[in-house]
Design a protein around this motif. Structure first.
Motif, PDB file in Angstrom:
ATOM      1  N   VAL A  76     -15.231  48.714  54.728  1.00 23.16           N
ATOM      2  CA  VAL A  76     -14.829  47.622  53.823  1.00 23.16           C
ATOM      3  C   VAL A  76     -14.051  48.282  52.448  1.00 23.16           C
ATOM      4  O   VAL A  76     -14.831  48.937  51.748  1.00 23.16           O
ATOM      5  N   HIS A  77     -13.080  47.490  52.024  1.00 27.13           N
ATOM      6  CA  HIS A  77     -12.344  47.972  50.963  1.00 27.13           C
ATOM      7  C   HIS A  77     -12.153  46.790  50.020  1.00 27.13           C
ATOM      8  O   HIS A  77     -11.616  45.556  50.681  1.00 27.13           O
ATOM      9  N   LYS A 130     -13.062  52.701  46.431  1.00 24.89           N
ATOM     10  CA  LYS A 130     -13.454  51.303  46.608  1.00 24.89           C
ATOM     11  C   LYS A 130     -12.101  50.425  47.185  1.00 24.89           C
ATOM     12  O   LYS A 130     -12.234  49.425  47.531  1.00 24.89           O
ATOM     13  N   LEU A 131     -10.990  50.918  46.475  1.00 22.45           N
ATOM     14  CA  LEU A 131      -9.691  50.097  46.860  1.00 22.45           C
ATOM     15  C   LEU A 131      -9.224  50.394  48.234  1.00 22.45           C
ATOM     16  O   LEU A 131      -9.203  51.406  48.770  1.00 22.45           O
ATOM     17  N   ASP A 132      -8.659  49.200  48.576  1.00 27.94           N
ATOM     18  CA  ASP A 132      -7.721  49.588  50.059  1.00 27.94           C
ATOM     19  C   ASP A 132      -6.614  50.185  49.678  1.00 27.94           C
ATOM     20  O   ASP A 132      -5.859  50.264  48.662  1.00 27.94           O
ATOM     21  N   SER A 441     -10.528  43.907  52.575  1.00 27.56           N
ATOM     22  CA  SER A 441     -10.106  44.479  54.129  1.00 27.56           C
ATOM     23  C   SER A 441     -11.025  45.000  54.869  1.00 27.56           C
ATOM     24  O   SER A 441     -11.867  45.923  54.346  1.00 27.56           O
ATOM     25  N   VAL A 442     -11.230  44.782  56.069  1.00 29.66           N
ATOM     26  CA  VAL A 442     -12.271  45.203  56.876  1.00 29.66           C
ATOM     27  C   VAL A 442     -11.588  46.034  58.143  1.00 29.66           C
ATOM     28  O   VAL A 442     -10.637  45.307  58.828  1.00 29.66           O
ATOM     29  N   THR A 446      -9.456  50.170  64.939  1.00 31.60           N
ATOM     30  CA  THR A 446      -8.247  49.712  65.958  1.00 31.60           C
ATOM     31  C   THR A 446      -7.688  48.478  65.381  1.00 31.60           C
ATOM     32  O   THR A 446      -6.797  47.844  65.963  1.00 31.60           O
ATOM     33  N   ASP A 447      -8.222  47.890  64.482  1.00 31.38           N
ATOM     34  CA  ASP A 447      -7.963  46.516  63.944  1.00 31.38           C
ATOM     35  C   ASP A 447      -8.341  46.401  62.505  1.00 31.38           C
ATOM     36  O   ASP A 447      -9.351  46.860  61.940  1.00 31.38           O
ATOM     37  N   LYS A 448      -7.285  45.639  61.811  1.00 39.51           N
ATOM     38  CA  LYS A 448      -7.504  45.511  60.320  1.00 39.51           C
ATOM     39  C   LYS A 448      -7.419  44.053  59.966  1.00 39.51           C
ATOM     40  O   LYS A 448      -6.373  43.489  60.507  1.00 39.51           O
TER      41      LYS A 448
END
Length: 475
Positions: A76-77, A130-132, A441-442, A446-448
């Motif tokens: 998680v970001h 911590k950041l995406d 964002s999670v 395989t998926d975001k």
């Protein structure tokens, strides 16, 4: 049989499952269905056991022939603030990549990590992770590597010039101001002891900052050796910049005939306010014009004096306040009648000398634009607190100042966007980034997916014209 297994069997019986048998073999738990049938040979019942599957505490019942479901690890970001930073830095990043091909990713990581506040080098990695990673880069955020990056960047003068030229090319009018940062290092030969507006006598590194009147953005910064009150010291900081587009807005500390002469010889436009005790106040200048500046009535006039022009202003509100103060001092016996009369002649007045010939209102607004640069300086100092105390040499100072300048650039871009949206009165750049950080964002491998955007954040994003609508994307 352990309690969790016994509880599972009980739950199955309550669901109507019968004849279940649990066996523990070599530490593993297996489930069987045990029934009986008539055996003709023995003339009695015969036990029939059918293997059903395994039972685990983590995965529960796993039927025969199937494998335990593998739970993909999730990361998680913070997405909202990272996406906004990436959008605001998009114009600058290609130029950083071209100017600093070996370290631009570390520079970007430093910018993004430090824009939200105090972040020493040893905390940059944690803040960055911590950041995406919107930009898809892989900076090395080891503190030692980042320290080496600052030194390398500080020594690459040509690369810095490339960035400054790009930023200054977007403006037709630049203003200039000076300040300083303290240094406690014994090895920084740029640092000199001196008094300052903060009343401290400490080694300080003098800093010159250029900002654009057209964009309200900083466009260049310099660390200067020697005395900043010596105009000849400033001349070197103008190398690589088109001086036709520069107006030096100086403070009263620069007042001297030598400085005025040198600026004229260098053909550099300047605006210089006079000290209150200047004899130039004795020149008669008629205040024939007036204008309003932030709802304040300003009377104005001008007079040429040689190759320069004197501009005189009287701020009506300021004059009223100063007159009250002067008469109060007189009533208390702190000044005599002659001093009162002299001070009253100049109450509320500002005298400016300039190489520019322009309407008095334009010169006054240029003079007041120093407030913008002073605000930039204050923000700059706040952003570079992390490493300012122990910089080993001049090269590391240059790198530290340059990266701090880039943080200031990004900060001011965000601030301008907030101002344009009409939100500046109750929302700062740090406050905005904090609110946007509520959108995550999670990534499950395989998926975001992007989490739901809170209503308040969605409203702010719409006013900023920032597309933060959550979407589901494959990775």
């Amino acid at each position: 049989m352990e309690e969790w297994a016994r509880q599972w069997v009980q739950e199955q019986r309550e669901k109507g499952e019968t004849c279940l048998e649990v066996k523990v073999i070599n530490g593993n738990t297996y489930v069987y269905r045990s029934t009986s049938k008539y055996d003709k040979e023995t003339k009695g019942p015969k036990k029939v056991t059918t293997y059903l599957g395994r039972l685990t505490k983590k995965h529960g019942f796993i039927p025969k022939g199937e494998k335990a479901a593998v739970i993909q690890p999730r990361t998680v970001h913070e997405y909202g603030n990272a996406a906004f930073l990436a959008e605001e830095a998009a114009e600058l990043v290609p130029h950083l990549q071209e100017a600093f091909p070996g370290s631009w990713q570390e520079i970007v990581a430093l910018m993004f990590a430090r824009i939200t506040g105090y972040t020493p080098l040893y905390q940059v990695k944690d803040r960055w992770e911590k950041l995406d990673n919107i930009l898809g880069i892989a900076p090395n955020c080891d503190p030692q590597v980042l320290s080496q990056t600052l030194t390398a960047v500080g020594g690459d003068y040509a690369a810095q010039e490339g960035i400054f030229q790009f930023l200054s090319s977007q403006s037709n009018r630049l203003v200039y101001d000076l300040s300083f940062i303290f240094s406690h290092s014994d090895t920084v030969n740029l640092a000199e002891f001196g008094y300052n507006a903060e009343g401290a006598y400490l080694p300080q590194v003098n800093i010159a900052l250029f900002s654009s009147l057209d964009t309200n953005m900083p466009v260049m910064i310099r660390a200067l050796p020697g005395s900043v009150k010596d105009v000849s010291t400033l001349a070197g900081s103008l190398e690589g910049i088109d001086t036709d587009n520069i107006t030096l807005i100086l403070d009263r500390g620069f007042v001297s005939e030598e400085n005025e002469t040198l600026l004229q010889q260098l053909d550099i436009n300047f605006i210089l306010p006079m000290r209150r005790n200047s004899k130039r106040y004795e020149k008669r200048i008629h205040l024939k014009e007036h204008f309003f500046y932030h709802d304040r009535l300003i009377h104005a006039g001008s007079r040429e004096t040689g190759a320069l022009t004197l501009y005189l202003y009287k701020d009506v509100d300021l004059a009223a306040d100063e007159e009250k103060t002067i008469y109060r001092l007189f009533s208390e016996g702190k000044i005599d009648r002659n001093t009162l009369n002299e001070r009253m002649k100049r109450a509320g007045k500002i005298l400016i000398i300039s190489s520019l010939i322009a309407p008095p209102q334009e010169i006054y607004e240029l003079y007041k634009s120093r407030n913008m640069v002073e605000s930039h300086f204050k923000t700059f100092k706040d952003l570079i607190q992390a490493d300012k105390l122990y910089l080993r040499d001049a090269t590391s100072v240059f790198g530290h100042v340059f990266v701090g300048f880039l943080c200031l650039y990004l900060y001011c871009r965000i601030q301008n966007r907030i101002r344009k949206a009409g939100l500046l009165s109750h929302l700062s750049p740090q406050g905005l980034l904090l609110k946007l950080s509520k959108v995550y964002s999670v990534n499950s491998g395989t998926d975001k997916r992007i989490t739901e955007v809170p209503k308040q954040v969605r409203t702010i994003a719409e006013k900023l014209q920032f597309n933060i609508i959550p979407i589901k994307t494959g990775v």
